[in-house]
Motif scaffolding. Structure first.
Motif, PDB file in Angstrom:
ATOM      1  N   ILE A   1       0.844  -1.203   0.000  1.00  0.00           N
ATOM      2  CA  ILE A   1       0.000   0.000   0.000  1.00  0.00           C
ATOM      3  C   ILE A   1       0.878   1.251   0.000  1.00  0.00           C
ATOM      4  O   ILE A   1       1.852   1.354   0.748  1.00  0.00           O
ATOM      5  N   GLU A   2       0.503   2.214  -0.835  1.00  0.00           N
ATOM      6  CA  GLU A   2       1.146   3.523  -0.820  1.00  0.00           C
ATOM      7  C   GLU A   2       0.360   4.441   0.123  1.00  0.00           C
ATOM      8  O   GLU A   2      -0.858   4.563  -0.016  1.00  0.00           O
ATOM      9  N   TRP A   3       1.067   5.064   1.068  1.00  0.00           N
ATOM     10  CA  TRP A   3       0.381   5.955   1.990  1.00  0.00           C
ATOM     11  C   TRP A   3       1.337   7.040   2.469  1.00  0.00           C
ATOM     12  O   TRP A   3       2.556   6.912   2.373  1.00  0.00           O
TER      13      TRP A   3
ATOM     14  N   LEU B   1      -3.268   6.643   0.222  1.00  0.00           N
ATOM     15  CA  LEU B   1      -3.905   6.723   1.536  1.00  0.00           C
ATOM     16  C   LEU B   1      -3.250   7.813   2.384  1.00  0.00           C
ATOM     17  O   LEU B   1      -2.044   8.069   2.265  1.00  0.00           O
ATOM     18  N   ALA B   2      -4.057   8.413   3.240  1.00  0.00           N
ATOM     19  CA  ALA B   2      -3.552   9.427   4.171  1.00  0.00           C
ATOM     20  C   ALA B   2      -3.871   8.972   5.587  1.00  0.00           C
ATOM     21  O   ALA B   2      -4.997   8.572   5.892  1.00  0.00           O
TER      22      ALA B   2
ATOM     23  N   VAL C   1      -5.786   5.415   9.430  1.00  0.00           N
ATOM     24  CA  VAL C   1      -6.160   5.996   8.140  1.00  0.00           C
ATOM     25  C   VAL C   1      -7.337   6.945   8.316  1.00  0.00           C
ATOM     26  O   VAL C   1      -8.317   6.632   8.999  1.00  0.00           O
ATOM     27  N   VAL C   2      -7.227   8.110   7.690  1.00  0.00           N
ATOM     28  CA  VAL C   2      -8.333   9.078   7.742  1.00  0.00           C
ATOM     29  C   VAL C   2      -8.999   9.229   6.384  1.00  0.00           C
ATOM     30  O   VAL C   2     -10.050   9.856   6.280  1.00  0.00           O
ATOM     31  N   GLY C   3      -8.387   8.687   5.336  1.00  0.00           N
ATOM     32  CA  GLY C   3      -8.982   8.780   4.016  1.00  0.00           C
ATOM     33  C   GLY C   3      -7.941   8.574   2.940  1.00  0.00           C
ATOM     34  O   GLY C   3      -6.899   7.946   3.159  1.00  0.00           O
TER      35      GLY C   3
ATOM     36  N   VAL D   1      -8.079  15.426   1.414  1.00  0.00           N
ATOM     37  CA  VAL D   1      -8.358  14.105   2.002  1.00  0.00           C
ATOM     38  C   VAL D   1      -9.858  13.820   1.978  1.00  0.00           C
ATOM     39  O   VAL D   1     -10.670  14.638   2.442  1.00  0.00           O
ATOM     40  N   GLN D   2     -10.228  12.680   1.400  1.00  0.00           N
ATOM     41  CA  GLN D   2     -11.626  12.253   1.342  1.00  0.00           C
ATOM     42  C   GLN D   2     -11.788  10.937   2.099  1.00  0.00           C
ATOM     43  O   GLN D   2     -10.891  10.072   2.044  1.00  0.00           O
TER      44      GLN D   2
END
Length: 430
Positions: free
Chosen positions: A224-226, A249-250, A258-260, A283-284
């Protein structure tokens, strides 16, 4: 008078043929096609579907008709046409002891031949080749016949069920179409040129998708890229520039927080116009799904996600992976992306080099291996761990089915490559 008698016999043979054709058409007709015809306005297709719901009564009615026609045709031809043949031979000075059996045998042979060819084989071929169309045409007459012979039909139907119960066949066979039947039909369609090979492959993968869990299609946690929203501006800027996917991801401090997600393209524009603070505003929220969810069920979750992305979490709330529309598409259309190495690499000695991330169902299909139905793993690496009960060392091997598997590459704690070598002599062991 002879012409009338021949016409009667011919009519009986035709009736026998119609009954035989109706029987085979109603038995061979495919329900989905009949349902499609019914939706298009065919009343006969609807009647055919009603008859197919109680095939025992329909078959009993047809069998009554065929039996009666056969008896009448045999008795009538033997009592009339054979006597005329006997008389004709005797008029040609053939002795009665010879003329009578010869006439009878000739009549029986000819009538039997015509009954088999015109009363059975030809009509059944027609009924089998055009099953749905014929079924829709003959359904109403067959319904009337079944109602007219209802008392006898009920008696025969009950008797047949009793006979089946004595033979241990009391439970009716499931009329639904199985996966194997669908695969067989698709393979036949491919052989006949109706379906292209790539179409068949895609249909098979769609069916396979319904059998997988979300773990079998997700991008796993290590890949995963975050980015960490608490990092400094330079680190966040570098993470966005290095992103290889459309979304990243953020999280706050840890990937489990994770927040979105952030659209990478919009983030790059924001970096040029407003800096990192503008990126944080992009961020969504992203919905989370259980890692026990079926892969086919996650499609609806993807539709509802504003970024076409969902997070996969376990029962403890830890992030296990993510699923995007690209993951689903790659499952249906193999090699949609350029891969450094394919899942399977055939070698000159007949062995296969297998990627550890290969889905276990594709692995089983390619090697002809029956994977246990209650397995809890989703990749070849999981298959190896399940067999060995521990992380193996490079060079360790085991046998399964008619194959010998050797671990040839391990990346940290992840099984990266497996070598499968056919062992045809394994089945000879006592």
């Amino acid at each position: 008078m002879l012409a009338v008698e021949l016409a009667i016999v011919a009519g009986l043979i035709v009736v026998n043929g119609l009954l035989a054709m109706s029987e085979l058409a109603l038995v061979s007709a495919r329900r989905p096609l009949l349902e499609q015809m019914m939706r298009a306005g065919s009343r006969g297709a609807g009647v055919a579907l009603d008859l197919m719901r109680e095939p025992g009564r329909m078959l009993s009615a047809v069998q009554i008709g065929i039996t009666l026609v056969g008896i009448v045709a045999g008795a009538f031809s033997g009592a009339t046409i054979a006597e005329r043949g006997d008389a004709w031979l005797e008029s040609r000075n053939v002795p009665t002891r010879i003329a009578e059996p010869v006439a009878y045998i000739v009549v029986v042979v000819v009538i039997t031949y015509l009954s088999v060819v015109l009363g059975e084989l030809v009509p059944k071929q027609i009924g089998m080749r055009n099953a749905e169309q014929v079924a829709a045409i003959v359904a109403r007459p067959m319904q009337i016949l079944a109602r007219g012979a209802a008392p006898v039909v009920i008696l025969l139907d009950v008797s047949a069920r009793f006979g089946l119960r004595l033979l241990g066949q009391s439970r009716p066979r499931d009329a639904g179409v199985t996966d194997e039947e669908i695969k067989t039909m698709i393979e036949e369609a491919e052989r006949s040129g109706v379906v292209e090979p790539e179409e068949r492959s895609m249909i098979s993968r769609v069916m396979r998708l319904a059998d997988r869990s979300v773990r079998g299609v997700m991008t796993p946690r290590p890949d995963i890229e975050w980015l960490d929203l608490q990092d400094d501006d330079a680190t966040i800027r570098q993470a966005i520039r290095a992103a290889r996917h459309a979304r990243i991801l953020a999280a706050n401090g840890d990937i489990d927080e994770v927040v979105g997600a952030i659209p990478v393209r919009a983030a790059l524009v924001a970096l040029m116009d407003g800096g990192v603070d503008a990126v944080r505003l992009l961020v969504q929220p992203v919905p989370a799904v259980s890692d026990r969810l079926g892969a086919i069920d996650v499609v609806e979750q993807l539709r509802q996600s504003p970024l076409n992305l969902v997070i996969v979490v376990d029962e403890h709330g830890s992030v296990e992976g993510i699923v995007s529309e690209g993951d689903i598409l790659k499952t249906v259309v193999a090699d949609i992306e350029e891969r450094e190495e394919p899942h399977f690499t055939a070698r000159d000695d007949g062995s296969l080099l297998i990627d550890g991330s290969c889905p276990v169902d594709e692995f089983g299909d390619r090697l002809g291996i029956l994977v246990p139905a209650d397995h809890s793993y989703h990749t070849v690496a999981g298959f190896v761990l399940d067999r060995m009960k521990r992380l193996p060392r490079i060079g360790e091997s085991f046998n399964y089915g008619l194959w010998r598997f050797e671990v040839v590459d391990i990346d940290g704690t992840r099984i990266d490559k497996l070598l499968a070598t056919p062992q045809p002599t394994l089945h000879r062991r006592a």
